[in-house]
Scaffold this active site. Sequence first.
Site, PDB file in Angstrom:
ATOM      1  N   LYS A 186       1.015  -1.023   0.122  1.00 44.80           N
ATOM      2  CA  LYS A 186      -0.403   0.060  -0.084  1.00 44.80           C
ATOM      3  C   LYS A 186       0.935   1.502  -0.213  1.00 44.80           C
ATOM      4  CE  LYS A 186      -4.792  -1.966   1.454  1.00 44.80           C
ATOM      5  NZ  LYS A 186      -4.081  -3.035   1.591  1.00 44.80           N
TER       6      LYS A 186
HETATM    7  C1  PLP Z   1      -4.746  -4.927   0.949  1.00 46.01           C
HETATM    8  C2  PLP Z   1      -4.076  -5.801   0.939  1.00 46.01           C
HETATM    9  C3  PLP Z   1      -4.266  -7.018  -0.159  1.00 46.01           C
HETATM   10  C4  PLP Z   1      -5.261  -6.445  -0.677  1.00 46.01           C
HETATM   11  O1  PLP Z   1      -5.125  -5.862  -1.451  1.00 46.01           O
HETATM   12  P1  PLP Z   1      -6.285  -5.179  -2.355  1.00 46.01           P
HETATM   13  O2  PLP Z   1      -6.426  -3.746  -3.210  1.00 46.01           O
HETATM   14  O3  PLP Z   1      -7.316  -4.848  -1.279  1.00 46.01           O
HETATM   15  O4  PLP Z   1      -6.790  -6.911  -3.153  1.00 46.01           O
HETATM   16  C5  PLP Z   1      -3.417  -8.106  -0.124  1.00 46.01           C
HETATM   17  N1  PLP Z   1      -2.205  -8.047   1.091  1.00 46.01           N
HETATM   18  C6  PLP Z   1      -1.789  -6.858   1.932  1.00 46.01           C
HETATM   19  C7  PLP Z   1      -0.133  -7.183   2.833  1.00 46.01           C
HETATM   20  C8  PLP Z   1      -2.562  -5.588   1.563  1.00 46.01           C
HETATM   21  O5  PLP Z   1      -2.255  -4.805   2.793  1.00 46.01           O
END
Ligand code: PLP
Length: 462
Positions: A110
């Site tokens: 993120k």
């Molecule tokens: C948010 C997240 C996901 C999922 O990603 P999306 O964009 O919500 O599908 C997968 N792995 C981790 C570690 C995350 O923080």
Amino acid sequence: MKYISTRGQIRGISFKDAVMMGLADDGGLLLPEEIPSLTHGDLAALEMLDYQELAFQIISRFATDIPSVDLKNLIDRSYATFTHPEVTPVVKKDGLYILELFHGPTLAFKDVALQFLGNLFEYLLAERGEKMNIIGATSGDTGSAAIYGVRGKQNINIFILHPHQKVSPVQELQMTTVTDPNVFNVAIRGTFDDGQQIVKDIFGDLAFKSRYALGAVNSINFARILAQVVYYFYAYTRVHRQTGCKQVEFSVPTGNFGDIFAGYIAMRMGLPIRRLILATNENNILSRFVQKGDYSIDAVKATLSPSMDIQLASNFERYLYYLHNGDTAMITKEMETFRQTGKLSFSAESVARVSEDFLTCTVDTDQTIETIRKFHAETGYILDPHTAVGVSAGQRVGSNDCPVICLATAHPAKFTEAVNRAIGQDPKRPASLDKLEQRERRCELLDADIGVIRTFIEKNAL
Ligand SMILES: *Cc1c(COP(=O)(O)O)cnc(C)c1O
């Protein structure tokens, strides 16, 4: 490039306005009116570029109203906080390629989007002479990535609610040790759902929302998707350089459908992706959709990959826009049906179209643990539980005649409990977590009560 809402009532707005709007004012999600496409020559040229240069080549095609020098500067500053010189390196392990997306300040993918969004917000607010108060509830990952995205920025304050003592110790410390004056950590005496409900209700009070210029950082902002499109291109160029492959597949651990939707945009831009592998844990609404066109909500189950414990995939509506050929009236109707019934169904023809672009696989808790264990035994490499879901799916449904690139969405040191269960040892802590326990902390403990939270925001808002 102009932007349009999936519900059709907003059209022709600029990239900058789309970023500031976040969720479209008609309740839909914003998308570019057309997707730019890259030629073979364009793709070949990308292979020569480093991450930041490549990011500029991709993002500038969508952010046409930001001058090149400014955009380059935003990109350079956003990725200067990453500890790896390649930003998102690709490593080869056990016949698979692992795209490491966890070298940012909070050790999860993120950061790639939120470092960029924080800088972009600051730039646009300065240009407009405006201020913003960001409010969000978190179960762990998004909150800390958002805090690191805007810490120390001008004209932005951020308030992040997390459930007191219900996030992992590392996650709590990552948030509360950020003591910049524009960051307000609030631990609420309640659950994540209580926090989310309070945030929803505060946004629902339109007078309050406009008086305090409230903003959100969840994955509904198109700028977040855009920043994620970049690493699909980057990974392809690195693997193509090594192997000369004609196509690749990506395996993506999926929750809100944001990350994999960025891959879908890359595919539509002409990146030679044979299929995107949608990997889910037991919360598999999206897997059921890809497999048989059944998109129906179920209760959320707690798993070892908590950032994927999601039933309502907020970006799914963006994909529907393309599946239904941009028919915004139909999407508006479908989303209303979904709101009332909690389910959507799709024709055999639609399901067939989905399967041209996606493969899917559900990976349960035992399989996740077994994947971490086996991968470590065979390669010495430690997967975090989210990445393990993607790796397991890639191994099971990926093609064996083209490279499979698995997105590593978090560093294993963030999820030591699951890792320890699998291999009987903790992963090594990266430098950013050093002496985390000894650092100064700042956090307010408040009741899970909308009145209390509003008063706190009023007192501390810009
Ligand atoms: C948010 C997240 C996901 C999922 O990603 P999306 O964009 O919500 O599908 C997968 N792995 C981790 C570690 C995350 O923080």
